[in-house]
Write a protein that holds these residues in place. Structure first.
Motif, PDB file in Angstrom:
ATOM      1  N   VAL A  16     -16.984  -0.375  47.567  1.00 28.73           N
ATOM      2  CA  VAL A  16     -15.676  -0.836  48.045  1.00 28.73           C
ATOM      3  C   VAL A  16     -14.796   0.366  48.392  1.00 28.73           C
ATOM      4  O   VAL A  16     -14.541   1.236  47.572  1.00 28.73           O
ATOM      5  CB  VAL A  16     -14.974  -1.810  47.058  1.00 28.73           C
ATOM      6  CG1 VAL A  16     -15.581  -3.189  47.128  1.00 28.73           C
ATOM      7  CG2 VAL A  16     -14.949  -1.307  45.640  1.00 28.73           C
ATOM      8  N   ALA A  17     -14.343   0.367  49.649  1.00 24.26           N
ATOM      9  CA  ALA A  17     -13.620   1.528  50.185  1.00 24.26           C
ATOM     10  C   ALA A  17     -12.460   1.081  51.063  1.00 24.26           C
ATOM     11  O   ALA A  17     -11.998   1.834  51.911  1.00 24.26           O
ATOM     12  CB  ALA A  17     -14.594   2.394  50.985  1.00 24.26           C
ATOM     13  N   ALA A  18     -12.017  -0.159  50.885  1.00 18.32           N
ATOM     14  CA  ALA A  18     -11.028  -0.721  51.811  1.00 18.32           C
ATOM     15  C   ALA A  18      -9.584  -0.569  51.335  1.00 18.32           C
ATOM     16  O   ALA A  18      -8.671  -1.064  51.991  1.00 18.32           O
ATOM     17  CB  ALA A  18     -11.340  -2.200  52.063  1.00 18.32           C
ATOM     18  N   GLY A  19      -9.384   0.118  50.207  1.00 18.38           N
ATOM     19  CA  GLY A  19      -8.023   0.253  49.664  1.00 18.38           C
ATOM     20  C   GLY A  19      -7.139   1.137  50.529  1.00 18.38           C
ATOM     21  O   GLY A  19      -7.627   1.964  51.311  1.00 18.38           O
ATOM     22  N   ARG A  20      -5.836   0.969  50.343  1.00 17.29           N
ATOM     23  CA  ARG A  20      -4.883   1.730  51.157  1.00 17.29           C
ATOM     24  C   ARG A  20      -4.640   3.138  50.605  1.00 17.29           C
ATOM     25  O   ARG A  20      -4.188   4.021  51.309  1.00 17.29           O
ATOM     26  CB  ARG A  20      -3.547   0.977  51.245  1.00 17.29           C
ATOM     27  CG  ARG A  20      -3.578  -0.179  52.233  1.00 17.29           C
ATOM     28  CD  ARG A  20      -2.199  -0.774  52.424  1.00 17.29           C
ATOM     29  NE  ARG A  20      -1.747  -1.430  51.204  1.00 17.29           N
ATOM     30  CZ  ARG A  20      -2.044  -2.690  50.893  1.00 17.29           C
ATOM     31  NH1 ARG A  20      -2.776  -3.417  51.703  1.00 17.29           N
ATOM     32  NH2 ARG A  20      -1.609  -3.224  49.771  1.00 17.29           N
ATOM     33  N   GLY A  21      -4.868   3.333  49.319  1.00 19.10           N
ATOM     34  CA  GLY A  21      -4.609   4.649  48.732  1.00 19.10           C
ATOM     35  C   GLY A  21      -3.124   4.936  48.617  1.00 19.10           C
ATOM     36  O   GLY A  21      -2.682   6.072  48.801  1.00 19.10           O
ATOM     37  N   THR A  22      -2.368   3.916  48.254  1.00 21.15           N
ATOM     38  CA  THR A  22      -0.902   4.057  48.169  1.00 21.15           C
ATOM     39  C   THR A  22      -0.502   5.144  47.178  1.00 21.15           C
ATOM     40  O   THR A  22       0.361   5.983  47.462  1.00 21.15           O
ATOM     41  CB  THR A  22      -0.283   2.710  47.714  1.00 21.15           C
ATOM     42  OG1 THR A  22      -0.901   1.664  48.444  1.00 21.15           O
ATOM     43  CG2 THR A  22       1.217   2.686  47.948  1.00 21.15           C
ATOM     44  N   LYS A  30      -7.556   6.044  51.479  1.00 20.44           N
ATOM     45  CA  LYS A  30      -8.100   7.045  50.541  1.00 20.44           C
ATOM     46  C   LYS A  30      -9.554   7.401  50.863  1.00 20.44           C
ATOM     47  O   LYS A  30      -9.961   8.555  50.731  1.00 20.44           O
ATOM     48  CB  LYS A  30      -7.975   6.477  49.127  1.00 20.44           C
ATOM     49  CG  LYS A  30      -8.441   7.390  48.033  1.00 20.44           C
ATOM     50  CD  LYS A  30      -7.885   7.002  46.690  1.00 20.44           C
ATOM     51  CE  LYS A  30      -8.280   5.630  46.216  1.00 20.44           C
ATOM     52  NZ  LYS A  30      -7.587   5.273  44.958  1.00 20.44           N
ATOM     53  N   GLY A  96     -10.988  -6.791  52.482  1.00 25.84           N
ATOM     54  CA  GLY A  96      -9.934  -7.785  52.338  1.00 25.84           C
ATOM     55  C   GLY A  96      -8.665  -7.214  51.712  1.00 25.84           C
ATOM     56  O   GLY A  96      -8.553  -5.999  51.477  1.00 25.84           O
ATOM     57  N   ALA A  97      -7.733  -8.113  51.409  1.00 30.84           N
ATOM     58  CA  ALA A  97      -6.408  -7.689  50.938  1.00 30.84           C
ATOM     59  C   ALA A  97      -6.457  -7.103  49.518  1.00 30.84           C
ATOM     60  O   ALA A  97      -5.779  -6.125  49.216  1.00 30.84           O
ATOM     61  CB  ALA A  97      -5.459  -8.881  50.978  1.00 30.84           C
ATOM     62  N   GLU A  98      -7.253  -7.726  48.639  1.00 31.79           N
ATOM     63  CA  GLU A  98      -7.370  -7.250  47.257  1.00 31.79           C
ATOM     64  C   GLU A  98      -8.776  -6.718  47.037  1.00 31.79           C
ATOM     65  O   GLU A  98      -9.709  -7.095  47.760  1.00 31.79           O
ATOM     66  CB  GLU A  98      -7.143  -8.414  46.265  1.00 31.79           C
ATOM     67  CG  GLU A  98      -5.831  -9.137  46.433  1.00 31.79           C
ATOM     68  CD  GLU A  98      -4.642  -8.273  46.055  1.00 31.79           C
ATOM     69  OE1 GLU A  98      -4.818  -7.316  45.263  1.00 31.79           O
ATOM     70  OE2 GLU A  98      -3.548  -8.542  46.566  1.00 31.79           O
ATOM     71  N   SER A 102     -12.539  -7.712  48.749  1.00 32.72           N
ATOM     72  CA  SER A 102     -13.488  -6.774  49.365  1.00 32.72           C
ATOM     73  C   SER A 102     -14.869  -6.906  48.727  1.00 32.72           C
ATOM     74  O   SER A 102     -15.887  -6.864  49.420  1.00 32.72           O
ATOM     75  CB  SER A 102     -12.969  -5.339  49.227  1.00 32.72           C
ATOM     76  OG  SER A 102     -11.785  -5.182  49.975  1.00 32.72           O
ATOM     77  N   ASP A 121     -16.687   1.750  43.172  1.00 31.36           N
ATOM     78  CA  ASP A 121     -15.481   2.213  43.861  1.00 31.36           C
ATOM     79  C   ASP A 121     -15.791   3.490  44.631  1.00 31.36           C
ATOM     80  O   ASP A 121     -16.223   4.484  44.022  1.00 31.36           O
ATOM     81  CB  ASP A 121     -14.387   2.594  42.854  1.00 31.36           C
ATOM     82  CG  ASP A 121     -13.828   1.427  42.089  1.00 31.36           C
ATOM     83  OD1 ASP A 121     -13.928   0.280  42.570  1.00 31.36           O
ATOM     84  OD2 ASP A 121     -13.280   1.670  40.988  1.00 31.36           O
ATOM     85  N   ALA A 122     -15.517   3.505  45.941  1.00 35.21           N
ATOM     86  CA  ALA A 122     -15.637   4.770  46.683  1.00 35.21           C
ATOM     87  C   ALA A 122     -14.746   5.833  46.041  1.00 35.21           C
ATOM     88  O   ALA A 122     -15.044   7.022  46.089  1.00 35.21           O
ATOM     89  CB  ALA A 122     -15.234   4.551  48.133  1.00 35.21           C
ATOM     90  N   ALA A 123     -13.657   5.377  45.419  1.00 33.05           N
ATOM     91  CA  ALA A 123     -12.710   6.312  44.807  1.00 33.05           C
ATOM     92  C   ALA A 123     -13.316   7.056  43.599  1.00 33.05           C
ATOM     93  O   ALA A 123     -12.777   8.076  43.173  1.00 33.05           O
ATOM     94  CB  ALA A 123     -11.455   5.569  44.369  1.00 33.05           C
TER      95      ALA A 123
HETATM   96  N1  CTP Z   1      -8.229  -4.353  49.117  1.00 34.61           N
HETATM   97  C1  CTP Z   1      -8.948  -3.425  48.516  1.00 34.61           C
HETATM   98  C2  CTP Z   1      -8.385  -2.621  47.482  1.00 34.61           C
HETATM   99  C3  CTP Z   1      -9.179  -1.631  46.888  1.00 34.61           C
HETATM  100  N2  CTP Z   1     -10.449  -1.446  47.319  1.00 34.61           N
HETATM  101  C4  CTP Z   1     -11.265  -0.370  46.741  1.00 34.61           C
HETATM  102  O1  CTP Z   1     -11.342  -0.498  45.338  1.00 34.61           O
HETATM  103  C5  CTP Z   1     -11.472   0.783  44.744  1.00 34.61           C
HETATM  104  C6  CTP Z   1     -10.494   0.927  43.581  1.00 34.61           C
HETATM  105  O2  CTP Z   1      -9.184   0.748  44.051  1.00 34.61           O
HETATM  106  P1  CTP Z   1      -8.025   1.842  43.942  1.00 34.61           P
HETATM  107  O3  CTP Z   1      -8.531   3.132  43.488  1.00 34.61           O
HETATM  108  O4  CTP Z   1      -6.921   1.216  43.211  1.00 34.61           O
HETATM  109  O5  CTP Z   1      -7.717   2.071  45.495  1.00 34.61           O
HETATM  110  P2  CTP Z   1      -6.474   1.660  46.364  1.00 34.61           P
HETATM  111  O6  CTP Z   1      -6.244   0.177  46.304  1.00 34.61           O
HETATM  112  O7  CTP Z   1      -6.747   2.253  47.692  1.00 34.61           O
HETATM  113  O8  CTP Z   1      -5.297   2.469  45.645  1.00 34.61           O
HETATM  114  P3  CTP Z   1      -3.730   2.134  45.607  1.00 34.61           P
HETATM  115  O9  CTP Z   1      -3.557   1.020  44.605  1.00 34.61           O
HETATM  116  O10 CTP Z   1      -3.105   3.411  45.169  1.00 34.61           O
HETATM  117  O11 CTP Z   1      -3.319   1.707  47.005  1.00 34.61           O
HETATM  118  C7  CTP Z   1     -11.253   1.819  45.843  1.00 34.61           C
HETATM  119  O12 CTP Z   1     -12.474   2.444  46.184  1.00 34.61           O
HETATM  120  C8  CTP Z   1     -10.658   1.016  46.961  1.00 34.61           C
HETATM  121  O13 CTP Z   1     -10.982   1.479  48.266  1.00 34.61           O
HETATM  122  C9  CTP Z   1     -10.978  -2.244  48.338  1.00 34.61           C
HETATM  123  O14 CTP Z   1     -12.135  -2.049  48.730  1.00 34.61           O
HETATM  124  N3  CTP Z   1     -10.220  -3.231  48.899  1.00 34.61           N
END
Ligand code: CTP
Ligand SMILES: C[C@](O)(CO)[C@H](O)COP(=O)(O)O
Length: 268
Positions: A16-22, A30, A96-98, A102, A121-123
């Motif tokens: 899972v790599a779809a997060g925003r990296g806020t 991210k 997806g959104a959460e 994803s 987590d890609a993170a």
């Molecule tokens: N809608 C989302 C939210 C998160 N992830 C993934 O879930 C992993 C763990 O999430 P986190 O480290 O919290 O990433 P972000 O959501 O990008 O961080 P932030 O809350 O700071 O925006 C990450 O590899 C992130 O890319 C995802 O695939 N889809």
């Protein structure tokens, strides 16, 4: 639960790599942020993918990428550039959104032949291969849901917020029984599918993401969804190197490990 999967059957990986990296605040997703310098420099996602592919048990991969067109194209190009014979078994899909959305999207895209699924987590880009191997081994040994974890080293307090927002301590938790959980988390496919179906209002679940049906927020990890249905989750040893890159400081730590060769990965 159908018991043990065939040991000769490989595992599928949902990255899972779809997060925003806020919280990283890099101005881009991210997964696409560069990590490392010189010849070690690559996007976070590429480090994560290369690291995961050190696990020989992984036969199929779904990378769940940020949904915008430019990010999807960048992720797809990174996959095409991979130096691994399993490259053709790596799919890229839009997330997806959460996080749980994803994961569900990734799960639906995994080929049906895959009976064991890792969610990563890609993170957690520098996770050592030993952690992947321990998780896969535990699932193959008959544990339907497995998480790596590390002991908690700080004293942990439970707090409550007062009317003015000032927090006071309610209790000191027993640290010896607490673990910080990491990824990859490993599952029999049907265990993960049922847990996600329940989250989406299927059998045993409730609509709206309240997986436990008790008013608590949705579980932030996939093993949490299994727990919420009364399923057993097995813990194996994690690694400090599997830390999640969340803040700018985490990115500096990960870059320092790469610079000194201390990324926790085996050298040839
Ligand atoms: N809608 C989302 C939210 C998160 N992830 C993934 O879930 C992993 C763990 O999430 P986190 O480290 O919290 O990433 P972000 O959501 O990008 O961080 P932030 O809350 O700071 O925006 C990450 O590899 C992130 O890319 C995802 O695939 N889809
Ligand atoms: C899945 C996870 O990495 C386990 O520690 C974590 O729960 C992800 O949570 P986040 O809040 O989405 O970073």
């Amino acid at each position: 639960m159908s018991g043990r999967p065939d040991d000769t059957v490989g595992a599928g990986l949902i990255l899972v790599a779809a997060g925003r990296g806020t919280r990283l605040g890099a101005g881009r997703p991210k997964a696409l942020v560069p990590l490392g310098a010189g010849t070690a420099a690559a996007p976070v996602l590429v480090h994560a993918l290369r690291g995961a592919l050190r696990c020989r048990a992984i036969t199929d991969v779904v990378v769940v990428a940020p949904p915008d067109e430019a990010a999807l194209a960048e992720v797809a190009a990174s996959v095409r550039a991979l130096d691994d014979r399993r490259r053709d078994r790596v799919q890229v899909v839009a997330g997806g959104a959460e996080r749980s959305d994803s994961v569900a999207i990734g799960l639906a895209a995994l080929p049906q032949r895959v009976g064991v699924v890792l969610v990563h987590d890609a993170a957690r880009a520098l996770t050592p291969v030993e952690v992947f191997d321990r998780v896969v081994h535990a699932v193959h040994s008959g544990h339907p849901a497995v998480t790596p974890a590390v002991a908690v080293t700080d004293t942990i307090k439970q707090v409550r917020s007062g009317p003015t927002g000032v927090e006071t301590v309610v209790a000191t938790l027993d640290r010896s029984r607490l673990r910080a959980v990491q990824t990859p988390q490993g599952f029999l496919r049907e265990t993960l599918e049922r847990a996600h179906a329940a989250l989406r209002g299927g059998p045993g679940g409730s609509e709206g993401g309240d997986a436990a049906g008790d008013g608590l927020p949705t579980a932030t990890d996939d093993c949490g969804l299994v727990e919420a249905r009364g399923g057993r989750v097995t813990v194996v040893e994690g690694s400090p190197r599997a830390m999640k890159i969340t803040t700018p400081h985490d990115l500096e730590v990960a870059a320092a490990w790469l610079a000194t060769g201390e990324d926790g990965r085996e050298r040839p």
